[in-house]
Design a protein around this motif. Structure first.
Motif, PDB file in Angstrom:
ATOM      1  N   LEU A  21      -6.934  29.462 -21.829  1.00 13.54           N
ATOM      2  CA  LEU A  21      -6.295  28.685 -21.585  1.00 13.54           C
ATOM      3  C   LEU A  21      -5.168  28.236 -21.932  1.00 13.54           C
ATOM      4  CD1 LEU A  21      -9.747  26.165 -21.989  1.00 13.54           C
ATOM      5  CD2 LEU A  21      -8.011  26.977 -19.937  1.00 13.54           C
ATOM      6  N   SER A  22      -4.708  28.946 -23.133  1.00 19.48           N
ATOM      7  CA  SER A  22      -3.504  28.453 -23.895  1.00 19.48           C
ATOM      8  C   SER A  22      -2.018  29.783 -22.774  1.00 19.48           C
ATOM      9  CB  SER A  22      -3.027  29.298 -25.277  1.00 19.48           C
ATOM     10  OG  SER A  22      -4.175  28.490 -25.935  1.00 19.48           O
ATOM     11  N   GLY A  23      -2.697  31.085 -22.913  1.00 18.51           N
ATOM     12  CA  GLY A  23      -1.893  31.209 -21.566  1.00 18.51           C
ATOM     13  C   GLY A  23      -1.691  30.791 -20.021  1.00 18.51           C
ATOM     14  N   CYS A  24      -2.254  30.167 -19.739  1.00 19.89           N
ATOM     15  CA  CYS A  24      -2.270  29.756 -18.402  1.00 19.89           C
ATOM     16  C   CYS A  24      -1.633  28.471 -18.715  1.00 19.89           C
ATOM     17  CB  CYS A  24      -3.750  29.632 -17.542  1.00 19.89           C
ATOM     18  SG  CYS A  24      -3.935  31.103 -17.010  1.00 19.89           S
ATOM     19  N   GLY A  25      -1.336  27.660 -19.530  1.00 17.29           N
ATOM     20  CA  GLY A  25      -0.232  26.816 -19.993  1.00 17.29           C
ATOM     21  C   GLY A  25      -1.554  25.449 -19.969  1.00 17.29           C
ATOM     22  N   TYR A  26      -2.932  25.675 -20.741  1.00 19.59           N
ATOM     23  CA  TYR A  26      -3.302  24.372 -20.654  1.00 19.59           C
ATOM     24  C   TYR A  26      -3.156  23.520 -21.809  1.00 19.59           C
ATOM     25  CZ  TYR A  26      -7.579  21.481 -22.159  1.00 19.59           C
ATOM     26  OH  TYR A  26      -8.281  20.444 -22.866  1.00 19.59           O
ATOM     27  N   ASN A  27      -2.534  24.100 -23.400  1.00 19.14           N
ATOM     28  CA  ASN A  27      -1.896  23.402 -24.133  1.00 19.14           C
ATOM     29  C   ASN A  27      -0.688  22.409 -23.214  1.00 19.14           C
ATOM     30  OD1 ASN A  27      -3.717  23.909 -25.651  1.00 19.14           O
ATOM     31  ND2 ASN A  27      -2.895  25.449 -26.693  1.00 19.14           N
ATOM     32  N   GLU A  28      -0.023  23.371 -22.495  1.00 21.55           N
ATOM     33  CA  GLU A  28       1.096  22.567 -22.319  1.00 21.55           C
ATOM     34  C   GLU A  28       1.136  21.629 -21.322  1.00 21.55           C
ATOM     35  OE1 GLU A  28       5.727  22.878 -22.168  1.00 21.55           O
ATOM     36  OE2 GLU A  28       3.890  23.130 -23.630  1.00 21.55           O
ATOM     37  N   PHE A  29      -0.133  21.466 -20.034  1.00 22.71           N
ATOM     38  CA  PHE A  29      -0.226  20.508 -19.654  1.00 22.71           C
ATOM     39  C   PHE A  29      -0.805  19.111 -20.210  1.00 22.71           C
ATOM     40  CE2 PHE A  29      -0.725  23.665 -15.726  1.00 22.71           C
ATOM     41  CZ  PHE A  29      -0.307  22.865 -14.882  1.00 22.71           C
ATOM     42  N   GLN A  30      -1.310  19.239 -21.316  1.00 19.75           N
ATOM     43  CA  GLN A  30      -1.722  18.452 -22.248  1.00 19.75           C
ATOM     44  C   GLN A  30      -0.491  18.068 -22.847  1.00 19.75           C
ATOM     45  OE1 GLN A  30      -4.767  17.026 -22.878  1.00 19.75           O
ATOM     46  NE2 GLN A  30      -5.380  19.164 -20.797  1.00 19.75           N
ATOM     47  N   ARG A  31       0.042  17.903 -23.664  1.00 21.69           N
ATOM     48  CA  ARG A  31       1.658  17.750 -23.814  1.00 21.69           C
ATOM     49  C   ARG A  31       2.222  16.905 -22.940  1.00 21.69           C
ATOM     50  NH1 ARG A  31       6.870  18.834 -24.768  1.00 21.69           N
ATOM     51  NH2 ARG A  31       7.117  20.870 -23.679  1.00 21.69           N
ATOM     52  N   LEU A  32       2.572  17.638 -22.119  1.00 17.95           N
ATOM     53  CA  LEU A  32       3.406  17.383 -21.098  1.00 17.95           C
ATOM     54  C   LEU A  32       2.791  15.612 -20.383  1.00 17.95           C
ATOM     55  CD1 LEU A  32       5.721  19.798 -18.996  1.00 17.95           C
ATOM     56  CD2 LEU A  32       6.215  19.056 -21.206  1.00 17.95           C
ATOM     57  N   ASP A  33       1.307  15.819 -20.056  1.00 21.11           N
ATOM     58  CA  ASP A  33       1.350  14.978 -19.563  1.00 21.11           C
ATOM     59  C   ASP A  33       1.278  13.394 -20.522  1.00 21.11           C
ATOM     60  OD1 ASP A  33      -0.395  13.565 -17.868  1.00 21.11           O
ATOM     61  OD2 ASP A  33      -2.069  13.819 -18.947  1.00 21.11           O
ATOM     62  N   GLU A  34       0.986  13.696 -21.844  1.00 16.80           N
ATOM     63  CA  GLU A  34       1.284  12.854 -23.016  1.00 16.80           C
ATOM     64  C   GLU A  34       2.512  12.304 -22.893  1.00 16.80           C
ATOM     65  OE1 GLU A  34      -0.966  11.632 -24.598  1.00 16.80           O
ATOM     66  OE2 GLU A  34      -2.451  12.605 -23.698  1.00 16.80           O
ATOM     67  N   GLN A  35       3.429  12.942 -23.128  1.00 20.69           N
ATOM     68  CA  GLN A  35       5.209  12.765 -22.563  1.00 20.69           C
ATOM     69  C   GLN A  35       5.126  11.856 -21.423  1.00 20.69           C
ATOM     70  OE1 GLN A  35       8.049  15.537 -23.591  1.00 20.69           O
ATOM     71  NE2 GLN A  35       8.281  15.123 -21.880  1.00 20.69           N
ATOM     72  N   VAL A  36       5.096  12.351 -20.514  1.00 26.06           N
ATOM     73  CA  VAL A  36       4.676  11.530 -19.427  1.00 26.06           C
ATOM     74  C   VAL A  36       3.958  10.237 -19.845  1.00 26.06           C
ATOM     75  CG1 VAL A  36       3.788  11.130 -16.536  1.00 26.06           C
ATOM     76  CG2 VAL A  36       5.101  13.140 -17.251  1.00 26.06           C
ATOM     77  N   ASN A  37       2.869   9.852 -19.936  1.00 25.16           N
ATOM     78  CA  ASN A  37       2.450   8.893 -19.858  1.00 25.16           C
ATOM     79  C   ASN A  37       3.171   7.865 -21.106  1.00 25.16           C
ATOM     80  OD1 ASN A  37       0.065   9.248 -18.802  1.00 25.16           O
ATOM     81  ND2 ASN A  37      -1.071  10.095 -20.185  1.00 25.16           N
ATOM     82  N   ALA A  38       3.530   8.544 -22.447  1.00 24.61           N
ATOM     83  CA  ALA A  38       4.567   7.618 -23.366  1.00 24.61           C
ATOM     84  C   ALA A  38       6.027   7.029 -22.851  1.00 24.61           C
ATOM     85  CB  ALA A  38       4.654   8.722 -24.207  1.00 24.61           C
ATOM     86  N   SER A  39       6.572   8.179 -22.163  1.00 25.73           N
ATOM     87  CA  SER A  39       7.722   7.767 -21.117  1.00 25.73           C
ATOM     88  C   SER A  39       7.311   6.507 -20.412  1.00 25.73           C
ATOM     89  CB  SER A  39       8.325   8.808 -20.068  1.00 25.73           C
ATOM     90  OG  SER A  39       8.864  10.300 -20.932  1.00 25.73           O
ATOM     91  N   TRP A  40       6.254   6.742 -19.017  1.00 26.08           N
ATOM     92  CA  TRP A  40       5.930   5.597 -18.723  1.00 26.08           C
ATOM     93  C   TRP A  40       5.541   4.199 -19.301  1.00 26.08           C
ATOM     94  CZ3 TRP A  40       5.988   3.665 -13.506  1.00 26.08           C
ATOM     95  CH2 TRP A  40       5.792   2.422 -13.752  1.00 26.08           C
ATOM     96  N   SER A  41       4.838   4.369 -20.579  1.00 27.93           N
ATOM     97  CA  SER A  41       4.561   3.428 -21.379  1.00 27.93           C
ATOM     98  C   SER A  41       5.767   1.918 -21.894  1.00 27.93           C
ATOM     99  CB  SER A  41       3.365   3.666 -22.649  1.00 27.93           C
ATOM    100  OG  SER A  41       2.859   3.083 -22.062  1.00 27.93           O
ATOM    101  N   GLU A  42       7.205   3.088 -22.668  1.00 26.61           N
ATOM    102  CA  GLU A  42       8.271   2.739 -22.231  1.00 26.61           C
ATOM    103  C   GLU A  42       9.072   1.721 -21.454  1.00 26.61           C
ATOM    104  OE1 GLU A  42      11.349   1.948 -24.755  1.00 26.61           O
ATOM    105  OE2 GLU A  42       9.252   2.137 -25.235  1.00 26.61           O
ATOM    106  N   VAL A  43       9.143   2.902 -19.859  1.00 28.54           N
ATOM    107  CA  VAL A  43       9.556   2.124 -19.001  1.00 28.54           C
ATOM    108  C   VAL A  43       8.922   0.268 -18.677  1.00 28.54           C
ATOM    109  CG1 VAL A  43       9.811   1.948 -16.380  1.00 28.54           C
ATOM    110  CG2 VAL A  43      10.552   4.149 -17.778  1.00 28.54           C
TER     111      VAL A  43
END
Length: 210
Positions: A21-43
């Protein structure tokens, strides 16, 4: 097979799955998804900050005799339209809903910009310290909106690049990660310019603006 051997096989399977999962970007999906959510909340937070400022601005302007009513009405109507849109976590995932949200916020920006331009024609407003303080607060809020929106745009872009890239796109398909809608170019442009706040313009008479 002994229980010890079974536990060892299970541990190996879990480890392999984790590495896979790590090799296929699972952890990166988690990180970027949270980043998008946080950015949207700030908007949303910054747009709400602007909406909260508008009633004070409107009430101050109402005190100016013969102020251009059409301009004032458009600000009130634009705010009412923007705040009537129900903001839910699903809004940012729906391209059409996001487009309507952008358009409504763009109307608020346009109406406020017009109000500030027209206010230059009223010496009493230019001399009103309370109104000038509100203008400064509005300018700062518009700048924060621009920063927050640009961060959101970048966050979504980073997430979408990951979602479309091989082999991460396979992980996205399996795990249900979909490409996210982003601010459209035309609407982003419409709401990217903060209302002009000039303290140097020479005042014109109210009669000249009619």
């Amino acid at each position: 097979m002994s229980s010890l051997t079974q536990r060892g096989a299970l541990a190996a399977t879990v480890l392999a799955a984790t590495v896979g999962l790590s090799g296929c970007g699972y952890n990166e999906f988690q990180r970027l998804d949270e980043q998008v959510n946080a950015s949207w909340s700030e908007v949303l937070s910054q747009y709400q900050r602007r909406a909260d400022l508008i009633p004070n601005i409107v009430n101050t302007v109402k005190g100016e005799a013969n102020f251009e009513q059409e301009t004032l009405t458009k600000v009130i109507e634009a705010r009412a339209k923007a705040t009537s849109i129900q903001v839910t976590p699903e809004l940012a995932k729906d391209p059409e809903a996001l487009k309507k949200f952008q358009a409504a916020q763009g109307e608020v920006t346009s109406a406020l910009s017009r109000l500030l331009v027209v206010s230059e024609n009223y010496p009493n407003l230019k001399a009103n310290q309370g109104f000038q303080d509100l203008r400064v607060q509005l300018e700062g809020t518009e700048n924060r909106i621009t920063v927050a929106r640009n961060r959101y745009i970048k966050s979504v872009a980073d997430y979408n690049v990951l979602t479309r890239s091989f082999p991460n796109n396979l992980t996205a398909k399996v795990m249900g990660y979909e490409v996210k809608p982003n601010f459209t170019v035309e609407n982003a442009a419409a709401i990217s310019t903060a209302p002009s706040v000039s303290f140097d313009a020479k005042p014109a008479s109210p009669a000249a603006s009619k």
